[in-house]
Write an enzyme that holds these catalytic residues in place. Structure first.
Site, PDB file in Angstrom:
ATOM      1  N   CYS A 167       0.802  -1.217   0.000  1.00 28.36           N
ATOM      2  CA  CYS A 167       0.000   0.000   0.000  1.00 28.36           C
ATOM      3  C   CYS A 167       0.840   1.275   0.000  1.00 28.36           C
ATOM      4  CB  CYS A 167      -0.961  -0.008   1.182  1.00 28.36           C
ATOM      5  SG  CYS A 167      -0.167  -0.203   2.799  1.00 28.36           S
ATOM      6  N   HIS A 172      -2.753   0.525   7.016  1.00 38.18           N
ATOM      7  CA  HIS A 172      -2.947   0.772   5.580  1.00 38.18           C
ATOM      8  C   HIS A 172      -2.468   2.185   5.257  1.00 38.18           C
ATOM      9  CE1 HIS A 172      -4.461  -0.002   1.639  1.00 38.18           C
ATOM     10  NE2 HIS A 172      -5.403   0.944   1.692  1.00 38.18           N
ATOM     11  N   ASP A 182      -7.826   5.359  -3.018  1.00 35.27           N
ATOM     12  CA  ASP A 182      -7.039   4.207  -2.555  1.00 35.27           C
ATOM     13  C   ASP A 182      -6.492   3.478  -3.779  1.00 35.27           C
ATOM     14  OD1 ASP A 182      -5.871   2.107  -1.303  1.00 35.27           O
ATOM     15  OD2 ASP A 182      -7.646   1.457  -0.196  1.00 35.27           O
TER      16      ASP A 182
END
Length: 291
Positions: A43, A87, A103
């Site tokens: 991520c 995250h 995202d």
């Protein structure tokens, strides 16, 4: 621009992995290496590359880190969030809507996700628990976390306000610091008394033979015969005869019988009867010595 970047991640073979290797070892352009060459990362790689490209296009953007999701089961009514749920994502500025969430990691096609979620490899103990019953380790961890949370809430977070509320529930109308000090002093005194009682109880003999020896030594002390921990009933019998002669033969015989009881199970049932007889013999000997 946001839509185009997310489409490129989904379409151009980008993959998610927790072990992409180190970027920037062969080139100073780590973002270019990720975006155009290897296209592998987790991520933070996706979020940072996305922000760099958005800024290069003139769109204000920033990396945001936090947590995504939580355990499905509540613990004492609270959500449990773990480091494995950490995250990183991004936000970009829209003139019409302000900061908007994006995202880029979520744009990776599911079939290109490699490995498994952040979770330690099971060791020997955890593997054995899983073989015993799948999910047992998770259940044990949930019990531990519930106890730990109650310790945190009930003990470590027990504030002054909580203390005053407890005193009110105990019947104190208007508790103050003086009341709190008195209660604390009473608790300390009670703890000290209980501790002294426990210590005294621990010093006492608890097995039957040690209690029997203690009662015998008390009777012998009343006869004026000093005894030691390392001496046997046979030694006490000999000392009595040496000191008092024939008058002590009955007590000495009982002491020899006591030693036999220690090592013969067939005589053990007569212990209480022997104790009464021995006390009577000692009393008779004391009377004879005072005449």
């Amino acid at each position: 621009m946001n839509r185009e970047l997310l489409t490129q991640i989904r379409r151009d073979g980008f993959g998610y992995t927790l072990a992409p290797g180190v970027y920037g070892e062969t080139t100073p352009d780590a973002i270019d290496e990720f975006w155009f060459d290897r296209k592998l990362g987790f991520c933070e790689h996706f979020a940072s590359a996305y922000v760099v490209l958005m800024r290069a296009a003139g769109v204000p953007a920033r990396v945001v880190t936090g947590f995504q999701g939580a355990d499905p089961n509540l613990q004492d009514g609270d959500l449990i969030v773990r480091m494995s749920q950490a995250h990183a994502w991004a936000e970009f500025w829209s003139p019409s809507g302000g900061w908007q969430r994006a995202d880029p990691t979520a744009a990776v096609a599911p079939e290109r996700v490699q490995g498994r979620p952040l979770r330690p490899e099971p060791g020997l103990f955890t593997g054995a628990l899983d073989q015993l019953r799948p999910g047992l380790l998770t259940d044990l961890r949930a019990v531990w976390e519930r106890l730990n949370n109650r310790w945190q809430q009930s003990v470590l977070n027990f504030s002054t306000g909580d203390q005053m509320s407890l005193l009110k529930r105990l019947g104190f109308d208007n508790p103050d610091w003086t009341t709190l000090g008195q209660v604390a002093g009473a608790l300390l005194t009670a703890t000290a008394v209980i501790g002294a009682g426990v210590a005294a109880w621990q010093r006492r003999p608890h097995d039957p033979w040690s209690r029997q020896r203690l009662r015998v030594r008390r009777e012998l002390d009343r006869l004026g015969l000093p005894t030691r921990d390392d001496e046997t009933p046979r030694r006490w019998a000999a000392s009595l005869v040496e000191r008092h002669g024939a008058q002590a033969e009955a007590v000495a015989a009982s002491l020899l019988q006591l030693e036999a009881q220690r090592y013969r199970q067939d005589l053990a049932a007569a212990t209480s009867q022997w104790q009464r007889l021995f006390a009577a013999q000692c009393a008779e000997l004391r009377q004879g010595l005072t005449r």
